[in-house]
Design an enzyme around this catalytic site. Sequence first.
Site, PDB file in Angstrom:
ATOM      1  N   GLU A  98       0.788  -1.220   0.000  1.00  0.00           N
ATOM      2  CA  GLU A  98       0.000   0.000   0.000  1.00  0.00           C
ATOM      3  C   GLU A  98       0.821   1.271   0.000  1.00  0.00           C
ATOM      4  OE1 GLU A  98       0.236  -1.404   4.409  1.00  0.00           O
ATOM      5  OE2 GLU A  98       0.067  -2.317   2.418  1.00  0.00           O
TER       6      GLU A  98
ATOM      7  N   GLU B  28      -5.686  -2.712  -1.065  1.00  0.00           N
ATOM      8  CA  GLU B  28      -4.586  -1.747  -1.006  1.00  0.00           C
ATOM      9  C   GLU B  28      -5.097  -0.314  -0.994  1.00  0.00           C
ATOM     10  OE1 GLU B  28      -1.847  -2.951  -0.194  1.00  0.00           O
ATOM     11  OE2 GLU B  28      -2.444  -5.012  -0.620  1.00  0.00           O
TER      12      GLU B  28
END
Length: 878
Positions: free
Chosen positions: A293, A327
């Site tokens: 992420e 994400e």
Amino acid sequence: MRRLLALTTLMAGLPFTASAFAEAPFSFASAPGELPKNVIPTAYMIDITTDLNRLSLRGKETISLDVASPSRSVTLNQAGLKLSSARLDNGMVAAIRQDDDAQTATLTFAQPVPAGHHTLAIDYTGPIIETPNGIYIDDYKSPDGKPRRMLVTQFEVADARRMFPGWDEPAFKATFQLNVTLPSKDVAVSNMPVTATTAAGPDAKRVSFQTTPRMSTYLLALVAGDMSAVHGNGDGTPIGVYAPTGLQEQGRYALGAAEKILPYYNTYFGTKYPLPKMDMIAIPGNYQAGAMENWGALTYIDNVLLFDPHNSTPHTRELIYEVVAHEMAHQWSGDLVTMGWWDNIWLNEGFASWMEIKATDKMNPDWDIWPRQHDAREHTMAMDALPTTHPIQQVIHNVSEANSAFDSISYGKGELVIRMLEGWLGEDTFRDGMRIYMKSHAYNNTTSQDLWDALARSSGQDVGRVARSFVEQPGIPQINVALTCQSGKGVYTLTQSRFAIHDPHPRALRWNVPVIAGGPGLETRKLVLGAQPATMTVPSCEAPLKFDLGESGYYRVHYDTRALAPLMKSFATFAPVDRANLLGDQYALFEAGEATLSVYLDLTSALPGENERDIAVLEDVIERLDTINDAERHQATRPAFQDFARRVLNPTMNRLGWDPKPGESVLDDMLRPSVIAELGELEDPSVIAEAQRRFKSWQTDPASLRANLVAPVTGIAARHADDATYDFLATKVRNAQSTEMKLRLFNALAHVTDPALIERNVELTYSGAIPDGRIAMALSAIAAESGNPDLVWQLVKKHESEIRAHLAPWSQDGLLAGVARATSNPAIAEQLKNDPASQKTTGARIATARALDAIGARTAVAERIQTQTRQWLASHGD
């Protein structure tokens, strides 16, 4: 319009033993960590020059510091770097001492550094490595077959220190301004947009990026190489999907998903995505993390971001959507608001796992996502029932321990507990609490208590008392249900205990459990069950009152004989998610020794043939039949069991057929490969013959086999492979440029049973045919699928040094445990236990203990399977 009305929430016996954590809201001063907190970075300016031929980098950085109290020394992180000079803006030069084992550098000055604001300049050099962690190179082939090299970073948990010296712990948030010199032909992507590109020699350029918001070191990212992108926009934010040039169009599906998800998240969190752009980057093959992420520069292994209409399957389509949603959820929960230390990693991962399903379901209601989370629930609970489980929130002492926390408990149990809390509080109330949480802690760090406080503000409930009982202690509550008949009414008495498998002395624990119950013709009821018994009354003694209605709770349910009888009679009338839940609980109770296998087999044999169409129910049955079939290996009763199992699945196979029908649902298309693969495992002669026929056609005409059937057909062919079949598939694995196809075909090869071919399979994993980041997983797959895990163990030990040369640190810890956990041989378990590598790090010790636990549990359950299957078959004439 009919409405299900919930009763007022009851709080039955809420007090429980206080947690050992007794966690407080986040405080920087008291946050766990390994670095001193007297010196705090506020901003980094990093300038690196890369040499991708020599695999090295040179770096200069300037760090703005706040010094809390005078100190002669400053300690920060580095790993594999060589610091050549360090000096303050007042001219003070540091003596440098590096501790490579501790991954630190200590800068000592002749005079104490005064309290206040300072600037520290450091010059250093370091390697660019080949294993997928830190800053590394990824060598791959372009779509036209030419060799390419990509520069990639992967910094979570603690590998930013491999690119620059710094305070590499999540509580030390700062801003970052990154500059990088690299080959002039490469496209470079980082967290923020490019501000300038200047020539830096005949074949090099210097790229500068905007300064990031305040964030943790592990979220910084840099990817550079021969990339192209497709572009879009979500709620005013530019979105790009980058891929190796020639594959960028395969990013359009993920781009479309992101364009829908971003406005939804902006609204849900009540805080708009704060960066000026969002890029998603496909890393070809060698990317162990799966997806990451990094704020504004989200990275993915290419097979979970790129969709190839010719070779991708419906499962791939769904996986891409879920991973993109996961994400993107981290851009708020993890990036904007970050856990203070790795003991709270579940705040990132559990929440994102829950949010990915919520968003995917919102955008794709026909995928029936929530009921199909049953499979993830069963796998999570299987781990949480064993003695080596741990609390969602656990004490983390070091980086090796932190890596081990990225498991089914942090992700799966975290997701399930959040779902349970949302079901208890209500969707709108829970969402309002999340908005409070995001606004209160933006650009800062938190603990779990901060989340409970925000949810308490929105709900008016003492959320912490319920949540902490699930987050701060291990294991699974078991709700025990006893039915009595009083004056023609059914009175259900609820008590709780701890559900455990293969644990002779489970520690007695108590939870505050949000319980939801209902059934056909009955109103839905809620209560919170604590230490004291609680009761529910229904109008009839025969009314089928089911607990954990909708499977939104994190607990097992054990019905006494009288309470179970109405459910068995009404089994077909419950919603599919509740049928799957009943099946899952009954099998788990058998594993725990609290029920017989006959209950599960009776429910399975009562499935209404081709009229049972729900994928969640059927996939539960397929998995359990597969487990029993595996336990029956070498047993005289195996052919009879396989005959029964085929009779259970053949109606579904007859309904689905080998090829899709006009108007067929996507869920049937997803179910078909699972049914075919399992019937192949069950030695169904007609399925094996048809798979072999289709495999031969595919060998000469790849277009003859739909992408969705490649996995089951090649898997069946591999199980029965001769040398020629193996050579064909192994060549396809080596030559496949698509990571999705490469891994699909290797997973098929993992099913080979011939010992000589198993040996060739192990050698294939570390020959360069499989990306480094997938080697340990591939070896675990061979051990699990070949039916000969002991041979795989011996081969891995024989080639251990060659294998380990390809592995990142977190794969090193779990290599041997991942292979050995498939065995039932006590001698192999003993070898694992005593192997020096199994005790080398905290992470390795944790992985080893979990593997030994799994081996013991599976062996004990297999013995009961064999005995009780034999008895059930005898009593049913099979």
